[in-house]
Design a protein around this motif. Sequence first.
Motif, PDB file in Angstrom:
ATOM      1  N   UNK A 290      -0.924  15.896  -7.797  1.00 14.70           N
ATOM      2  CA  UNK A 290       0.472  15.490  -7.706  1.00 14.70           C
ATOM      3  C   UNK A 290       1.087  15.903  -6.381  1.00 14.70           C
ATOM      4  N   UNK A 291       0.805  17.130  -5.957  1.00 13.09           N
ATOM      5  CA  UNK A 291       1.403  17.620  -4.715  1.00 13.09           C
ATOM      6  C   UNK A 291       0.996  16.757  -3.521  1.00 13.09           C
ATOM      7  N   UNK A 292      -0.245  16.305  -3.531  1.00 15.98           N
ATOM      8  CA  UNK A 292      -0.685  15.432  -2.447  1.00 15.98           C
ATOM      9  C   UNK A 292      -0.092  14.034  -2.580  1.00 15.98           C
ATOM     10  N   UNK A 293       0.030  13.547  -3.811  1.00 14.82           N
ATOM     11  CA  UNK A 293       0.514  12.178  -4.008  1.00 14.82           C
ATOM     12  C   UNK A 293       1.992  12.026  -3.672  1.00 14.82           C
ATOM     13  N   UNK A 294       2.783  13.090  -3.843  1.00 18.06           N
ATOM     14  CA  UNK A 294       4.213  13.001  -3.538  1.00 18.06           C
ATOM     15  C   UNK A 294       4.525  13.442  -2.120  1.00 18.06           C
ATOM     16  N   UNK A 295       3.474  13.769  -1.357  1.00 14.13           N
ATOM     17  CA  UNK A 295       3.670  14.073   0.057  1.00 14.13           C
ATOM     18  C   UNK A 295       4.006  15.505   0.380  1.00 14.13           C
TER      19      UNK A 295
END
Length: 344
Positions: A290-295
């Motif tokens: 999630x942290x990577x997907x939301x930038x």
Amino acid sequence: MKRVKAMLQHPLVWPAFTLVLLCLLDLSQNRHFLSVTMLDGHLFGAPIDILNRAAPLVLVSLGMTLVIATRGIDISVGAVVAIAGATAASLLADDPSRVGAALLAAVGVGVLAGMWNGLLVAFVGMQPIIATLILMVAGRGVAQLLTGGQIIPIDAAGYLAVGGGYLARVPCSVWVAIAAVAVTALLMNRTALGLFIRAIGINPVATRLVGLRSAAIVFGVYTFSGLTAALAGILISSNVRSADGNNAGLLLELDAILAVTLGGTSLLGGRFSLAGTVLGALIIQTLTYTTYSIGVPPEATLVVKAAVVLVVSVIQSATARAVLGKQMRRLFPSHRAKSLSEVA
């Protein structure tokens, strides 16, 4: 209302709710998040990727769960992961055809490492955090000695299939994790071993006085932790096609402890949940995704992870919910506020 209150008090409700929220957040960022397609003859998609990458953490967390249930801790599992991968890679570097020997050697060093921890804790009487700290430091050095301080590439096809291959279109690592969870659950729920472990965690002195061989059980629990860490080391080194004595399994022990506590296992011992541990491991891996997907910048990932863990832990705390209910009654002195506090 009582039924809702009882449901909210179930130890698996909040971990499951957290996992669902993370999935919904990912879905809001990517409407194809839950999509699973067929690619090159196997399943492909974000859920499969999360399960695949969570498999080593699930394995390590299983062993950590039983250790914590006996009032112990094992902070050496990351080093054991590195040692297992380095051992297998060293053997395969000389002869790539010795896949079976490499697998047995990797598992063997993990079992020996667990037995060493168990010996210090159960029979020498050393504090668990000190005993495992010794192996955490020394084990990382052993892994670097085995690899010569270099990253050893692995080219053995049979070994690479364990962590990077597919079985029935699903990653082999997922099947390994499922098998480990199933076997552990059978041992804990279908034999007296689970009851003995809980008894030791509740009152180790009493269990010893009634004749239970608590030292032998604690020794076995740490041995099992070493075994699961070795299996995780095999999956990780196979998946990345190399062994890195310096970075393999780094901080994995902290993720395992977080997964166990998120799943509802008490650090005071005597209570554990294997299903909760699996949910906790999936939360940790999904949160990383999630942290990577939301930038979120990579350097802030650990901060976000810590914040989420803090929030979930507070929500799981009965004391925190009681304080929240009390504040709600003060702010909204009505029947509605009272009902909300009862649900909390």
